[in-house]
Design a protein around this motif. Structure first.
Motif, PDB file in Angstrom:
ATOM      1  N   ALA A  48       0.829  -1.210   0.000  1.00 36.66           N
ATOM      2  CA  ALA A  48       0.000   0.000   0.000  1.00 36.66           C
ATOM      3  C   ALA A  48       0.863   1.259   0.000  1.00 36.66           C
ATOM      4  O   ALA A  48       0.578   2.217  -0.730  1.00 36.66           O
ATOM      5  N   ALA A  49       1.918   1.268   0.786  1.00 38.19           N
ATOM      6  CA  ALA A  49       2.798   2.443   0.854  1.00 38.19           C
ATOM      7  C   ALA A  49       3.503   2.681  -0.477  1.00 38.19           C
ATOM      8  O   ALA A  49       3.618   3.825  -0.938  1.00 38.19           O
ATOM      9  N   THR A  50       3.964   1.615  -1.111  1.00 39.19           N
ATOM     10  CA  THR A  50       4.653   1.755  -2.403  1.00 39.19           C
ATOM     11  C   THR A  50       3.687   2.211  -3.483  1.00 39.19           C
ATOM     12  O   THR A  50       4.017   3.086  -4.292  1.00 39.19           O
ATOM     13  N   ALA A  51       2.487   1.638  -3.514  1.00 43.83           N
ATOM     14  CA  ALA A  51       1.482   2.044  -4.502  1.00 43.83           C
ATOM     15  C   ALA A  51       1.146   3.525  -4.345  1.00 43.83           C
ATOM     16  O   ALA A  51       1.037   4.254  -5.334  1.00 43.83           O
ATOM     17  N   ALA A  52       1.014   3.971  -3.109  1.00 48.58           N
ATOM     18  CA  ALA A  52       0.705   5.383  -2.863  1.00 48.58           C
ATOM     19  C   ALA A  52       1.887   6.276  -3.236  1.00 48.58           C
ATOM     20  O   ALA A  52       1.707   7.333  -3.845  1.00 48.58           O
ATOM     21  N   ARG A  53       3.075   5.863  -2.889  1.00 46.25           N
ATOM     22  CA  ARG A  53       4.278   6.669  -3.141  1.00 46.25           C
ATOM     23  C   ARG A  53       4.539   6.870  -4.632  1.00 46.25           C
ATOM     24  O   ARG A  53       4.907   7.953  -5.066  1.00 46.25           O
ATOM     25  N   TYR A  54       4.360   5.804  -5.425  1.00 47.54           N
ATOM     26  CA  TYR A  54       4.708   5.872  -6.850  1.00 47.54           C
ATOM     27  C   TYR A  54       3.496   5.903  -7.780  1.00 47.54           C
ATOM     28  O   TYR A  54       3.659   5.924  -9.000  1.00 47.54           O
ATOM     29  N   GLY A  55       2.305   5.877  -7.246  1.00 43.19           N
ATOM     30  CA  GLY A  55       1.113   5.945  -8.088  1.00 43.19           C
ATOM     31  C   GLY A  55       0.922   4.729  -8.969  1.00 43.19           C
ATOM     32  O   GLY A  55       0.455   4.846 -10.102  1.00 43.19           O
ATOM     33  N   CYS A  56       1.278   3.568  -8.444  1.00 41.82           N
ATOM     34  CA  CYS A  56       1.130   2.335  -9.224  1.00 41.82           C
ATOM     35  C   CYS A  56       0.085   1.438  -8.569  1.00 41.82           C
ATOM     36  O   CYS A  56      -0.365   1.692  -7.456  1.00 41.82           O
ATOM     37  N   ALA A  57      -0.272   0.378  -9.269  1.00 43.56           N
ATOM     38  CA  ALA A  57      -1.175  -0.630  -8.716  1.00 43.56           C
ATOM     39  C   ALA A  57      -0.392  -1.513  -7.749  1.00 43.56           C
ATOM     40  O   ALA A  57       0.839  -1.410  -7.655  1.00 43.56           O
ATOM     41  N   MET A  58      -1.090  -2.380  -7.041  1.00 37.50           N
ATOM     42  CA  MET A  58      -0.432  -3.361  -6.185  1.00 37.50           C
ATOM     43  C   MET A  58      -1.132  -4.698  -6.363  1.00 37.50           C
ATOM     44  O   MET A  58      -2.329  -4.751  -6.652  1.00 37.50           O
ATOM     45  N   GLU A  59      -0.359  -5.756  -6.223  1.00 34.88           N
ATOM     46  CA  GLU A  59      -0.878  -7.107  -6.425  1.00 34.88           C
ATOM     47  C   GLU A  59      -0.862  -7.874  -5.105  1.00 34.88           C
ATOM     48  O   GLU A  59      -0.015  -7.622  -4.251  1.00 34.88           O
ATOM     49  N   ASP A  60      -1.767  -8.839  -4.976  1.00 28.33           N
ATOM     50  CA  ASP A  60      -1.833  -9.669  -3.775  1.00 28.33           C
ATOM     51  C   ASP A  60      -0.855 -10.839  -3.816  1.00 28.33           C
ATOM     52  O   ASP A  60      -0.653 -11.506  -2.806  1.00 28.33           O
ATOM     53  N   SER A  61      -0.280 -11.118  -5.002  1.00 31.79           N
ATOM     54  CA  SER A  61       0.696 -12.204  -5.114  1.00 31.79           C
ATOM     55  C   SER A  61       1.677 -11.881  -6.244  1.00 31.79           C
ATOM     56  O   SER A  61       1.367 -11.116  -7.165  1.00 31.79           O
ATOM     57  N   TYR A  62       2.842 -12.484  -6.152  1.00 31.23           N
ATOM     58  CA  TYR A  62       3.842 -12.315  -7.208  1.00 31.23           C
ATOM     59  C   TYR A  62       3.314 -12.913  -8.515  1.00 31.23           C
ATOM     60  O   TYR A  62       3.485 -12.336  -9.582  1.00 31.23           O
ATOM     61  N   GLU A  63       2.663 -14.067  -8.401  1.00 34.33           N
ATOM     62  CA  GLU A  63       2.119 -14.713  -9.592  1.00 34.33           C
ATOM     63  C   GLU A  63       1.121 -13.804 -10.310  1.00 34.33           C
ATOM     64  O   GLU A  63       1.129 -13.698 -11.535  1.00 34.33           O
ATOM     65  N   ALA A  64       0.262 -13.137  -9.554  1.00 35.20           N
ATOM     66  CA  ALA A  64      -0.696 -12.209 -10.171  1.00 35.20           C
ATOM     67  C   ALA A  64       0.043 -11.093 -10.905  1.00 35.20           C
ATOM     68  O   ALA A  64      -0.372 -10.664 -11.984  1.00 35.20           O
ATOM     69  N   MET A  65       1.151 -10.648 -10.334  1.00 33.85           N
ATOM     70  CA  MET A  65       1.910  -9.578 -10.978  1.00 33.85           C
ATOM     71  C   MET A  65       2.491 -10.042 -12.309  1.00 33.85           C
ATOM     72  O   MET A  65       2.328  -9.371 -13.323  1.00 33.85           O
TER      73      MET A  65
END
Length: 120
Positions: A48-65
């Protein structure tokens, strides 16, 4: 879908969002050629912090990414012990991989061989 050759930026996901990920993320943010599209870490607060900091999405798993069709590759900022498995999974989904830490020569040959096998 546009390919990286027809877009202005290479689209990446970042895995491993500890303190050094800020160095990588800030560098990506300053680049005119790279876009941070999404991120993953097992710790939800880091995602959540990284998504907010860089304005990107976030994934619940590496595989999903690595399954995302809009990514060209992944940046591994995760612990070395996970790099082989993460590299193999990314390669199996046609993604380029960049690790922020050096690997042994044996690991490098293994990664390359597996990637070539997956891309055939």
């Amino acid at each position: 879908m546009a390919t990286s050759a027809t877009r202005n930026k290479v689209r990446l996901g970042m895995c491993g969002l500890g303190s050094f990920s800020y160095v990588i993320g800030n560098t990506v943010q300053r680049s005119k050629k790279i876009e941070l599209v999404t991120c993953f870490d097992p710790v939800a607060e880091r995602r959540a912090a990284t998504a907010a900091r860089y304005g990107c999405a976030m994934e619940d798993s590496y595989e999903a990414m690595v399954k995302r069709a809009d990514l060209d590759g992944v940046l591994l900022v995760s612990p070395n012990a996970f790099h082989r498995e993460q590299t193999e999974m990314a390669a199996a989904h046609g993604k380029h991989v960049r690790s922020e830490e050096h690997t042994s020569e044996l690991q490098s040959h293994s990664f390359i061989s597996y990637a070539v096998f997956c891309l055939k």
